[in-house]
Design a protein around this motif. Sequence first.
Motif: not given
Length: 269
Positions: A229-245
Motif C-alpha cells: 500500500i505504500f509502494e508508489p509503483t509495483l514491479p512487473a509480474g506483481a501478483l497483487l495490486t497495492q489495494w489488493q495487498g
Amino acid sequence: MSDYSVLPRAGLPGMLRSEWTKLRTVRSTVWSIVAMAGIAIGLMSVIAWSIMRQWDSAGASDHDYLARHPLEIVLARPVFIAQLVIAVLGVMVISAEYTTGMVRSTLQAQPRRLTVLTAKILVFAALMLVVGEALAFGGFFLGRAIIAEHIPVSLGDPGVTRSVIGAGLYIAMLGLFALAFGAIVRHTAGAITGVLGLILIVSQLTQLLPGSWGAHVNAWMPTNAGRLIFEPTLPAGALLTQWQGFAVFSGWTALLLAVAAYLFKTRDA
C-alpha cells in the motif's frame, strides 16, 4: 433502598471512554509512541543526510535508482522501524491487562466481554491511525526537504499521495494485527515473539519457496501484502495490486480478531 433497575446499562460509549482513559494514562503507551516517532524519523533523517553527503561520489546507477525510488528513503525506512514498536505496543495494549490482572476488574465492571474487546479495538485503531498518518506525513515532508537538492519528490507525483496515506493505514492495521495476537496468546513475551517473528523472519523466508506456489505464499503473507500500500509503483509480474495487498492484510487481521473475540468470550480471565 435505591432502585438499581432504573440505572442505565453500561454500554459501548462508556467503555470507549474507559479504554481511552486507560490507554492515554499508561506511560508505556506515551513513551512508545514518542520513541517510535523519534527513532523512525530521526534515523531516516540521518540516513537521508548521509546519502546526500555522498551523492557526488556515488555512481550513475545509484543516482538513477534513488531518483526512481525516493520513497525508499523518506517513507519505507521510517515505517519499517516504526512497525517494530507498533507491534510491541499492540500486543501490550491487551496482554499487559492479563499480566497485571486488571482484565478481571474490567470484566467485573463490564461483564459483556465483546463490548470490552470492541471498545479496546476501536480506541486503539483510532489512536494508531492518527499516529500512523502523522508519522507518515511528517517523515515524508522532512525527508523531502533533506533530499530536495538532488531528488525532487512531491505529493503530486504518481502514487505518492496514496503511498503516504497508505503508510499510515498500514501502521494502524499492523497495530490491530498485533493486538489480536496479544488477545490470543495473552502472554506478552510470547505474543511479541510471534508477531516480530512473522514480520522479520517468516515473511522473508517465504521468498525462498520454489515455483509459482512459493511466489503466491510469499505475496499473500500478511505484512508482505500490506506493505504494497505504500509502494508508489509495483514491479512487473506483481501478483497483487497495492489495494489488493492491503485487503489481504486486512483480511488476515479480521480473521485473527475474530479468533481473539471468540477466545476472549469463552476463556477464563
